[in-house]
Scaffold this motif. Structure first.
Motif, short mmCIF file in Angstrom:
data_model
loop_
_atom_site.label_atom_id
_atom_site.label_comp_id
_atom_site.label_asym_id
_atom_site.label_seq_id
_atom_site.Cartn_x
_atom_site.Cartn_y
_atom_site.Cartn_z
N SER A 185 30.03 17.73 11.10
CA SER A 185 30.55 17.31 12.52
C SER A 185 30.66 15.93 12.46
O SER A 185 30.05 15.04 11.93
CB SER A 185 29.59 17.89 13.50
OG SER A 185 28.38 17.16 13.35
N PRO A 186 31.69 15.38 13.33
CA PRO A 186 31.92 13.94 13.65
C PRO A 186 30.36 13.23 13.96
O PRO A 186 30.21 12.18 13.79
CB PRO A 186 32.77 13.92 14.63
CG PRO A 186 33.83 15.21 14.72
CD PRO A 186 32.51 16.21 14.25
N GLU A 187 29.60 13.74 14.79
CA GLU A 187 28.46 13.24 15.24
C GLU A 187 27.42 12.96 14.19
O GLU A 187 27.03 11.79 14.18
CB GLU A 187 27.70 14.30 16.27
CG GLU A 187 28.62 14.43 17.43
CD GLU A 187 29.14 15.66 17.34
OE1 GLU A 187 29.71 16.34 18.43
OE2 GLU A 187 29.55 16.23 16.29
N GLY A 188 27.37 13.81 13.24
CA GLY A 188 26.28 13.61 12.22
C GLY A 188 27.16 12.71 11.10
O GLY A 188 26.26 11.82 10.62
N LEU A 189 28.28 12.59 11.11
CA LEU A 189 28.95 11.64 10.22
C LEU A 189 28.83 10.21 10.56
O LEU A 189 28.82 9.29 9.72
CB LEU A 189 30.54 12.07 10.03
CG LEU A 189 31.33 11.23 9.19
CD1 LEU A 189 30.79 11.32 7.76
CD2 LEU A 189 32.81 11.74 9.48
N VAL A 190 28.94 10.00 12.09
CA VAL A 190 28.60 8.66 12.54
C VAL A 190 27.13 8.31 12.31
O VAL A 190 26.99 7.08 12.10
CB VAL A 190 29.20 8.66 14.13
CG1 VAL A 190 28.56 7.56 14.95
CG2 VAL A 190 30.41 8.86 14.45
N LEU A 191 26.25 9.13 12.51
CA LEU A 191 25.02 9.01 12.21
C LEU A 191 24.65 8.53 10.94
O LEU A 191 23.90 7.42 10.63
CB LEU A 191 24.03 9.98 12.75
CG LEU A 191 23.89 10.15 14.35
CD1 LEU A 191 22.99 11.60 14.43
CD2 LEU A 191 23.21 9.11 14.87
N TRP A 192 25.32 9.28 9.98
CA TRP A 192 25.37 8.82 8.42
C TRP A 192 25.96 7.32 8.22
O TRP A 192 25.17 6.48 7.58
CB TRP A 192 25.64 9.90 7.73
CG TRP A 192 25.66 9.99 6.20
CD1 TRP A 192 24.50 9.30 5.49
CD2 TRP A 192 26.48 10.27 5.03
NE1 TRP A 192 24.65 9.53 4.26
CE2 TRP A 192 25.75 10.02 4.13
CE3 TRP A 192 27.67 10.93 5.26
CZ2 TRP A 192 26.49 10.52 2.88
CZ3 TRP A 192 28.15 11.15 4.11
CH2 TRP A 192 27.93 10.87 2.83
N ASN A 193 27.18 7.24 8.80
CA ASN A 193 27.93 5.92 8.35
C ASN A 193 27.06 4.84 8.96
O ASN A 193 27.09 3.63 8.39
CB ASN A 193 29.06 6.05 9.23
CG ASN A 193 30.13 6.57 8.38
OD1 ASN A 193 30.37 5.85 7.16
ND2 ASN A 193 30.77 7.57 8.60
N ILE A 194 26.23 4.78 10.14
CA ILE A 194 25.85 3.79 10.67
C ILE A 194 24.36 3.48 10.19
O ILE A 194 23.70 2.50 10.57
CB ILE A 194 25.78 3.66 12.10
CG1 ILE A 194 24.61 4.90 12.65
CG2 ILE A 194 26.95 3.74 12.70
CD1 ILE A 194 24.66 5.04 14.28
N GLY A 195 23.92 4.34 9.31
CA GLY A 195 22.52 4.44 8.66
C GLY A 195 21.31 4.80 9.26
O GLY A 195 20.29 4.50 9.21
N ALA A 196 21.84 5.61 10.51
CA ALA A 196 20.63 6.23 11.36
C ALA A 196 20.02 7.08 10.69
O ALA A 196 18.81 7.56 10.91
CB ALA A 196 21.12 6.58 12.81
N ILE A 197 20.48 8.01 9.90
CA ILE A 197 19.84 9.22 9.09
C ILE A 197 20.42 9.02 7.52
O ILE A 197 21.44 8.34 7.20
CB ILE A 197 20.38 10.69 9.82
CG1 ILE A 197 21.81 10.62 9.40
CG2 ILE A 197 19.80 10.63 11.04
CD1 ILE A 197 22.55 11.93 10.15
N THR A 198 19.80 9.74 6.70
CA THR A 198 20.17 10.06 5.25
C THR A 198 20.32 11.56 5.23
O THR A 198 19.59 12.46 6.04
CB THR A 198 18.93 9.50 4.40
OG1 THR A 198 17.77 10.28 4.66
CG2 THR A 198 18.65 8.08 4.63
N ALA A 199 21.12 11.86 4.24
CA ALA A 199 21.65 13.27 4.43
C ALA A 199 20.68 14.12 4.08
O ALA A 199 20.50 15.29 4.78
CB ALA A 199 22.85 13.17 3.27
#
Length: 460
Positions: A185-199
């Protein structure tokens, strides 16, 4: 001016939430809000720049004189392009993954799902269709997945009432599957891109809540179905000259496409480059394989375009413009300092990420879940770890705040269909009423979502 910019954003959110009634496309609204707010910002940019970026602006001047032109140049080069870059990363990833899906679909790589799922046993069909939607949505974007699932259901199920039920279950599976991974989803992708989460960490913690939010309402809905339903004979689509691939060629393309997407988190960890570059790499390899397998058909002038690719293309354009508009709009609101003010108010009067997440879930039942999640994500920066385990620890990398927001915003789109792009597509394709959806699907999805939150609370 800050008040005017925020007012335009709020009016835009109202129009997005009421798209089902106003018939004003949410992508058009998002793009309008994003562009107009940036024009207003740069027209009165001196005050904003001196308040938020005074030191950086003085460095930009390098001893020169300040003027209206230099202020606009600084905003355009040093502020605006930063937000364009963030939005472009998401948009390029979506373009890549959705193009991958279209290539696979045009070559019949998903045709096996219809043959596999077809059965007169209503519950067997429910779980087969739901499981395949959940798995595919975790690996592809949920909009693409729900469109493919609804098209399959429309071909197989002649009864409109059962089509709406199965379509609602497909929406639950797509939203929950999309929330499971960083590429779903775009939400998870944004969080991943900004470094808020790791996959890996994100998927590990989201697995049980997402399964609960999907399985519980699906089981509940299945109990009310009759044992057998009428099922149409599935005809394989006439493709004209657009594919003559045999089974092993289709399986190879499916492996290249889906396997490549699985490799993107590893690619990002190794290279530290943006995930969209990995997606483009996978797309290029699949594209080459496609042309090799179809080399005799490349110049065919009478290729027949199937209904699904046209729908995907239209949906892709809308989703991309919507994502771009929302990210640009929230970027300019953040530059006014309003989001920081809201965050300070929350820190003083609420200071509980579970309450914030619940509020986001309620808002995302009517407002699009991406817009809801992005607003909540934009409120807080990622902070370093605090040893005392305080409230601030919720906002570190892999902190609970990011996961709660991603989960609750996805679940909100299950309770009412206006909360997601896929839900809006379901409403329009089956001419479904929102009240009917909530009575038969949404109320059960709400129970599943509450159970998922309880599981998340226990885990986190």
């Amino acid at each position: 001016m800050s008040l005017l910019i925020v007012t335009i954003l709020l009016i835009g959110y109202i129009l997005i939430a009421t798209e089902n009634y106003t018939n004003v496309n949410k992508a058009a609204v998002a793009i309008f809000v994003g562009t107009v707010d940036w024009v207003l910002y740069i027209s009165f940019g001196t005050d904003f720049v001196m308040k938020q970026h005074q030191e950086a602006y003085l460095d930009f001047l390098a001893g020169g004189a300040s003027s209206a032109t230099t202020v606009k140049q600084f905003i355009a080069q040093s502020i605006f392009l930063r937000y364009v870059g963030k939005a472009a990363e998401i948009v390029l990833f979506l373009i890549s993954t959705m193009t991958i899906v279209e290539i696979l679909n045009n070559n019949g790589c998903f045709d096996f799902i219809g043959t596999w799922a077809r059965t007169r046993n209503s519950r067997s069909f429910l779980w087969t269709m739901s499981l395949s939607t959940f798995i595919i949505s975790a690996n592809l974007d949920n909009l693409t997945t729900i469109i493919m699932s609804l098209t399959l259901i429309h071909k197989l199920v002649p009864n409109r009432r059962y089509r709406m039920i199965y379509g609602g279950v497909a929406l639950l599976a797509a939203n929950c599957g999309g929330a499971l991974t960083v590429i779903g989803s775009p939400e998870g992708l944004v969080l991943w891109n900004i470094g808020a989460i790791t996959a890996t960490n994100y998927s590990a913690y989201m697995l049980l809540p997402c399964l609960a939010a999907w399985i519980i309402p699906t089981w509940w809905i299945g109990r009310d179905l009759p044992e057998h339903i009428e099922m149409e004979q599935l005809r394989m689509p006439y493709r004209g000259d657009d594919t003559n691939l045999n089974v092993w060629q289709r399986l190879l393309m499916l492996f290249v496409g889906i396997g490549g997407l699985w490799f993107i988190p590893t690619f990002h960890n190794i290279t530290q480059l943006s995930p969209f570059l990995g997606a483009l790499c996978v797309l290029s390899v699949l594209w080459v394989v496609n042309e090799i397998f179809n080399r005799k058909l490349i110049n065919a002038e009478d290729m027949i375009q199937r209904r699904i690719p046209r729908m995907l293309q239209y949906g892709v354009i809308q989703m991309i413009l919507f994502v771009m508009g929302v990210m640009l709009a929230l970027g300019v609101v953040g530059e006014t300092g309003v989001l920081q003010t809201v965050a300070r108010y929350i820190d003083i009067h609420i200071q509980n990420v579970w309450i914030i997440g619940t509020i986001c879930g309620l808002i995302s039942t009517t407002l699009d879940n991406f817009a809801t999640a992005m607003t909540a994500i934009s409120l807080y920066p990622i902070v370093d770890a605090i040893s005392d385990g305080s409230y601030v620890n919720s906002f570190i990398q892999n902190g609970i705040y990011w996961k709660i927001i991603a989960f609750t915003s996805a679940i909100g789109g299950n309770i009412l269909p206006m909360g997601s792009v896929g839900g809006m597509f379901l409403l329009s394709s089956e001419r479904m009423h929102v009240g009917w959806f909530f009575r038969h699907i949404g109320c059960k999805a709400m129970v599943g979502g509450i159970v998922g939150m309880i599981i998340m609370w226990v885990i986190l």
